[in-house]
Design a protein around this motif. Sequence first.
Motif, mmCIF file in Angstrom:
data_model
loop_
_atom_site.group_PDB
_atom_site.id
_atom_site.type_symbol
_atom_site.label_atom_id
_atom_site.label_comp_id
_atom_site.label_asym_id
_atom_site.label_seq_id
_atom_site.Cartn_x
_atom_site.Cartn_y
_atom_site.Cartn_z
ATOM 1 N N ARG A 62 22.063 40.606 49.545
ATOM 2 C CA ARG A 62 22.526 41.950 49.911
ATOM 3 C C ARG A 62 23.036 42.650 48.659
ATOM 4 N NH1 ARG A 62 23.381 44.721 54.252
ATOM 5 N NH2 ARG A 62 23.116 42.958 55.678
ATOM 6 N N ILE A 63 22.380 43.764 48.305
ATOM 7 C CA ILE A 63 22.736 44.529 47.114
ATOM 8 C C ILE A 63 23.966 45.383 47.392
ATOM 9 C CG2 ILE A 63 21.926 46.236 45.433
ATOM 10 C CD1 ILE A 63 19.073 45.250 46.111
ATOM 11 N N ASN A 64 23.929 46.118 48.495
ATOM 12 C CA ASN A 64 25.079 46.875 48.969
ATOM 13 C C ASN A 64 24.959 47.021 50.476
ATOM 14 O OD1 ASN A 64 23.271 49.030 49.464
ATOM 15 N ND2 ASN A 64 23.591 49.868 47.413
ATOM 16 N N SER A 65 25.727 47.908 51.054
ATOM 17 C CA SER A 65 25.724 48.035 52.515
ATOM 18 C C SER A 65 24.389 48.548 53.060
ATOM 19 C CB SER A 65 26.850 48.966 52.962
ATOM 20 O OG SER A 65 26.695 50.254 52.383
ATOM 21 N N GLU A 66 23.603 49.228 52.219
ATOM 22 C CA GLU A 66 22.335 49.798 52.671
ATOM 23 C C GLU A 66 21.111 49.021 52.209
ATOM 24 O OE1 GLU A 66 22.778 53.773 51.013
ATOM 25 O OE2 GLU A 66 23.021 54.553 53.041
ATOM 26 N N LEU A 67 21.179 48.401 51.023
ATOM 27 C CA LEU A 67 20.017 47.768 50.417
ATOM 28 C C LEU A 67 20.145 46.254 50.431
ATOM 29 C CD1 LEU A 67 19.615 50.105 47.298
ATOM 30 C CD2 LEU A 67 18.442 50.273 49.502
#
Length: 495
Positions: A62-67
């Motif tokens: 998980r890169i961030n909450s979206e990606l």
Amino acid sequence: MDSMSVINLLPVIFPVIASLGLFSRKLDEDHHIYAGVMTFLNSIFIIYATIISDGHLIILWRINSELSIAFKFDAAAKAFSCLIAFIWPLVTLYAFEYLRRRPPVDRFYAFFLATFGILVGVASAANLLTLYLFYELMTFLTLPLVMHSQQREAIRGTVKYLLYSITGAAMALGGFFFLKNYSVSLDFIPGGFLDLTKIQASGSKNLILTITFITLLGFGAKAGLVPLHSWLPTAHPVAPTPASAVLSGIITKAGVIAMFRVIYFSVGAEFLRDTWVQRALICISLLTIFTGSMMAFIEKHLKKRIAWSSVSQVSYVVFAMMLLNSDGLTGAIIQVTAHAMAKSCLFLSAGVVIYFTMQGNNYHYADQLQGIGRELPITMTCFALASISLIGLPISGGFVGKWFIASGALELGNIGILGVAILMISALLTAGYLFPIITDAFFPGEEYDYGGVIPFHMPLTMRIPILFLSAGAILTGLFANLIINFVTQLIHGIL
């Protein structure tokens, strides 16, 4: 990460890691055995994952909450992965003998094995970011396969393949950035992930349609869609035959699966139905079908003729997907399956002809194969069976796929009728460029020296793959109900 997630990720990660072992000097002359065992194991992993997977989301990073880099072994992923799991070991087995004369084998097997895993990653990608990442990785891993011989033509074909692939991927990447701003999530959702309320409020429908068109055209580069198609007849003939087989039979389908995810799991069929994007891509796919068939008809070089045929045949699938109805989608999936087997068989059969007869003869050309069926009867019989499916004659998988595509096309009125007419013209052209090869091979005429025929001894490692693939192209039609039942369940969730 639970055990189910590991099982689903194994078909993606295992061959990539296993490919590193092929650079070990300890293998000496056993690279082919190592590659064969690893490929077979990964096919077992795919089948096992297909049986037990419940299609839940697996987040690798998980890169961030979206990606995130995520995978999902849903019905579409299972279908495409199982197709790869059937064809890839057969082509690897074929390569055992074929690559003996074409070193270095360690490098070829390494990239070939890694590509196996990356293709499963393309099929099971759970969001646009993962799809794009593995789509790009697939391009770079297949470059060494195309330029394996390192001759000038191979390098030229590789550069062209790279330029077209990067151009298409850049177009798709632009779509990723735009769609991100108008979606509720980047994860693939049956029916699409667009935020229709936001699009309607901002009046951005035409913008999203334009972006979707560019994205689909970009992914269509790998599928050989006009105008990003000319890399196929350049790259396929210069690659070793095992690479040509999977480039045409499987890797072009990576473009198809990417388009499929955008149409049915990102934007949604309902959003595209009765829009200029649907009509434009139908027209482009029909143009590609006709162009590929006509160029194959006039092409004399054997592998180039088969490559031009791929330009045409893969666009049948694009046309079928853009019909946005159940018959079209059913036909598309059957056509993907039948074409992958038939086209892989044609390339492998052509490779056998070149492998055994190119010494002192110019057997690279389709009009110089008189009597080859008497020297290689099994090979040319398999070539004939695959050709029957490619043309779309009854009982074959190609016939069933094209039948459903035509049925779906007739639901669209005038443009569908035009489509059926072009499909019929393409079938006649396909017969025109394949049947002469078969008739010359088995019926060379009175001037042929029948008494001088010496059949070649073909190793089992080359014979088994073409037998299985030609049988698969026919059995796909005879047992089409199994595929139709599967597609019915898949369609229920996305149309």
